[in-house]
Design a protein around this motif. Structure first.
Motif, short mmCIF file in Angstrom:
data_model
loop_
_atom_site.label_atom_id
_atom_site.label_comp_id
_atom_site.label_asym_id
_atom_site.label_seq_id
_atom_site.Cartn_x
_atom_site.Cartn_y
_atom_site.Cartn_z
N ALA A 84 13.44 11.67 -22.51
CA ALA A 84 13.98 11.17 -23.76
C ALA A 84 13.32 11.66 -25.04
CB ALA A 84 13.94 9.64 -23.74
N ASP A 85 12.17 12.28 -24.99
CA ASP A 85 11.46 12.60 -26.23
C ASP A 85 12.32 13.35 -27.24
OD1 ASP A 85 8.94 11.34 -25.89
OD2 ASP A 85 8.39 12.89 -24.45
N LYS B 209 21.18 10.24 -26.14
CA LYS B 209 20.83 8.95 -25.55
C LYS B 209 21.94 7.92 -25.74
CE LYS B 209 16.67 8.85 -27.56
NZ LYS B 209 16.39 10.20 -28.01
N TYR C 131 23.98 5.83 -22.80
CA TYR C 131 24.09 4.37 -22.71
C TYR C 131 25.55 3.94 -22.56
CZ TYR C 131 19.43 4.77 -24.89
OH TYR C 131 18.14 5.11 -25.20
N VAL D 158 14.84 5.42 -19.57
CA VAL D 158 14.59 6.24 -20.74
C VAL D 158 13.09 6.50 -20.76
CG1 VAL D 158 14.82 6.39 -23.25
CG2 VAL D 158 16.51 5.10 -21.91
N SER E 206 9.61 8.42 -21.88
CA SER E 206 9.06 9.10 -23.04
C SER E 206 7.56 8.91 -23.11
CB SER E 206 9.73 8.52 -24.30
OG SER E 206 9.19 9.07 -25.46
N SER F 185 7.08 4.95 -27.43
CA SER F 185 8.17 3.98 -27.43
C SER F 185 9.29 4.45 -28.35
CB SER F 185 7.66 2.62 -27.88
OG SER F 185 8.67 1.66 -27.72
N LEU F 186 10.51 4.38 -27.86
CA LEU F 186 11.70 4.74 -28.62
C LEU F 186 12.62 3.53 -28.66
CD1 LEU F 186 12.47 8.14 -26.86
CD2 LEU F 186 11.34 7.83 -29.07
N THR G 140 15.60 1.45 -27.82
CA THR G 140 16.64 1.38 -26.79
C THR G 140 17.38 0.06 -26.98
OG1 THR G 140 15.08 0.45 -25.21
CG2 THR G 140 15.48 2.81 -25.07
N GLU H 90 16.27 0.66 -19.39
CA GLU H 90 14.84 0.36 -19.38
C GLU H 90 14.06 1.48 -20.05
OE1 GLU H 90 11.17 -0.24 -16.23
OE2 GLU H 90 13.20 -0.76 -15.58
N MET H 91 13.27 1.11 -21.05
CA MET H 91 12.38 2.07 -21.72
C MET H 91 11.10 2.16 -20.92
SD MET H 91 11.89 3.99 -24.42
CE MET H 91 10.58 5.13 -24.03
N VAL I 195 7.46 3.97 -21.12
CA VAL I 195 6.51 4.75 -21.89
C VAL I 195 5.40 5.20 -20.96
CG1 VAL I 195 4.89 4.75 -23.83
CG2 VAL I 195 7.04 3.46 -24.00
#
Length: 150
Positions: free
Chosen positions: A7-8, A13, A17, A29, A31, A34-35, A37, A44-45, A47
């Motif tokens: 995802a970076d 994105k 979704y 997702v 990365s 943290s992005l 979402t 689910e993010m 990190v």
């Protein structure tokens, strides 16, 4: 049949979704930071801290047959293919076992040319056509996986 997103720098994105909700598919997702979402039980993010390529390692260690990975990173695409996943670039290019060797060789050649100063710049700009192609390919991949699993 989760979707794993490198995802970076992923420009699709929001499209992922939307398609995931329609197909009721879980999305990871992944990365290094943290992005944003959406609040959604399907999304689910993740990190991953620790350095360069750690997010790629996280994806490669979990992805498998019947999954989809979205990445523009060719070495990660190769690792995901070896795990049996379907792999798409954000521009809608499907990476395949037959073509990944050529993609890796081209990547190495371009890197060598950039380092020697003979070639500059990066990939072409992301376009509406790329976005449309990606949406079509993601939907196609999810339908194909469902058919195969039935």
């Amino acid at each position: 049949m989760p979707i794993y997103v490198d995802a970076d720098a992923c420009p699709v994105k929001d499209e992922i979704y939307r398609v995931a909700r329609r197909h009721e598919v879980r999305v990871f997702v992944v990365s290094n930071a943290s992005l944003f979402t959406p609040r959604d039980e399907l999304i689910e993010m993740v990190v991953v801290r620790g350095g360069f390529d750690m997010a790629d390692d996280w994806i490669a260690e979990r992805v498998g047959g019947g999954d989809v990975a979205v990445t523009s990173d060719i070495p990660l695409a190769e690792r995901c293919l070896k795990a049996g996943a379907r792999v798409l670039s954000p521009k809608g290019r499907e990476f395949t076992e037959d073509a990944i060797g050529d993609a890796m060789a081209t990547r190495a050649l371009m890197e060598m040319l950039r380092q020697s100063g003979e070639f500059g710049g990066g990939p072409s700009a992301f376009s509406k056509v790329d976005r449309s192609r990606f949406l079509s390919k993601l939907d196609e991949a999810l339908h194909a996986i469902r058919r195969k699993g039935s």
